[in-house]
Scaffold this active site. Structure first.
Site, PDB file in Angstrom:
ATOM      1  N   ASP A  50       8.381 -17.561   5.612  1.00 50.94           N
ATOM      2  CA  ASP A  50       9.778 -17.566   6.027  1.00 50.94           C
ATOM      3  C   ASP A  50       9.965 -18.804   6.922  1.00 50.94           C
ATOM      4  O   ASP A  50      10.153 -19.912   6.415  1.00 50.94           O
ATOM      5  CB  ASP A  50      10.002 -16.232   6.747  1.00 50.94           C
ATOM      6  CG  ASP A  50      11.408 -15.995   7.192  1.00 50.94           C
ATOM      7  OD1 ASP A  50      12.325 -16.463   6.538  1.00 50.94           O
ATOM      8  OD2 ASP A  50      11.596 -15.304   8.216  1.00 50.94           O
ATOM      9  N   LYS A  82      10.418 -18.187   1.056  1.00 49.32           N
ATOM     10  CA  LYS A  82      11.826 -18.170   1.469  1.00 49.32           C
ATOM     11  C   LYS A  82      12.100 -19.537   2.116  1.00 49.32           C
ATOM     12  O   LYS A  82      12.225 -19.654   3.330  1.00 49.32           O
ATOM     13  CB  LYS A  82      12.016 -17.044   2.485  1.00 49.32           C
ATOM     14  CG  LYS A  82      13.242 -16.198   2.248  1.00 49.32           C
ATOM     15  CD  LYS A  82      13.569 -15.402   3.486  1.00 49.32           C
ATOM     16  CE  LYS A  82      13.116 -13.986   3.435  1.00 49.32           C
ATOM     17  NZ  LYS A  82      13.551 -13.238   4.641  1.00 49.32           N
ATOM     18  N   ASP A 126       7.597  -4.728   4.270  1.00 46.51           N
ATOM     19  CA  ASP A 126       8.224  -3.595   4.942  1.00 46.51           C
ATOM     20  C   ASP A 126       9.473  -3.982   5.727  1.00 46.51           C
ATOM     21  O   ASP A 126       9.731  -5.155   5.997  1.00 46.51           O
ATOM     22  CB  ASP A 126       7.238  -2.979   5.951  1.00 46.51           C
ATOM     23  CG  ASP A 126       7.071  -3.858   7.200  1.00 46.51           C
ATOM     24  OD1 ASP A 126       6.868  -5.073   7.054  1.00 46.51           O
ATOM     25  OD2 ASP A 126       7.183  -3.325   8.323  1.00 46.51           O
TER      26      ASP A 126
END
Ligand code: IMP
Length: 182
Positions: free
Chosen positions: A104, A132, A160
């Site tokens: 990320d 991402k 999660d």
């Protein structure tokens, strides 16, 4: 539809698509590492499902080990990387391949790469299932990438939200109302 599935707005990557991609990644890793002293270092907890599937398609000798790191609370990166548990074996002289579920901001992998390099592995590469890329804050070289995905919070296949949804067999986008109270 079960309780977990009700919280998903869209299936981004289905089971078959993920399985096919994991096979392709395993094939590349096989070609690059069949003569090497490979150790797969899986980052807990999100990458365990990916690790297990990758192992199934990798017909060479290798060791596995785990590192636990945390940067996230809910859907937001805290920006502070914490090493919760380290590898058990020395990685000196080994060909290390980091197995991660998603990149990320890049902070986790940048930290980990720098940390592991001080231990003098023979080589150190990174394999991630999801990239991402729009949210990157720091450059990290990724050697094996499954899918580039948009800036959406995803769960399932090991990923999660507050420890839930890891058991969904696909990767889905979490409905914003689930985390809008954060
Ligand atoms: P980074 O340090 O910002 O690159 O974050 C990497 C870590 O953040 C991953 O190992 C995940 O645990 C978590 N993460 C980032 N994006 C998501 C997401 O969309 N869903 C679930 N976990 C995520």
């Amino acid at each position: 539809m079960n309780r977990l599935e009700r919280d998903i707005s869209e299936v981004l990557l289905g089971e078959d698509e993920i399985d096919q991609k994991v096979k392709e990644l395993a094939q590349k890793i096989y070609e690059d590492y069949r003569e090497k002293d490979l150790i797969l270092v899986s980052i807990l907890k999100g990458s365990v499902v990916f690790l297990v599937h990758l192992m199934k398609y990798l017909p060479i000798g290798f060791a596995i080990d785990f590192i636990e790191i945390s940067t996230y609370e809910g859907t937001k990166s805290t920006g502070v990387v914490r090493l919760i548990a380290d590898v058990r074996e020395s990685i000196e002289g080994k060909d290390v391949l980091i197995i991660e579920d998603i990149v990320d901001t890049g902070l986790t992998l940048a930290y980990l790469k720098e940390n592991l390099l001080t231990r003098r592995p023979r080589s150190l590469k990174i394999c991630v299932l999801l990239d991402k890329y729009e949210r990157r804050q720091i450059k990290v070289d990724l050697d094996y990438v499954g899918f580039s995905i948009p800036d959406k919070f995803v769960v399932g296949y090991g990923l999660d939200y507050n420890e839930r949804y890891r058991n969904l067999p696909y990767i889905g986008v979490l409905k914003p109302e689930i985390f809008s109270s954060e």
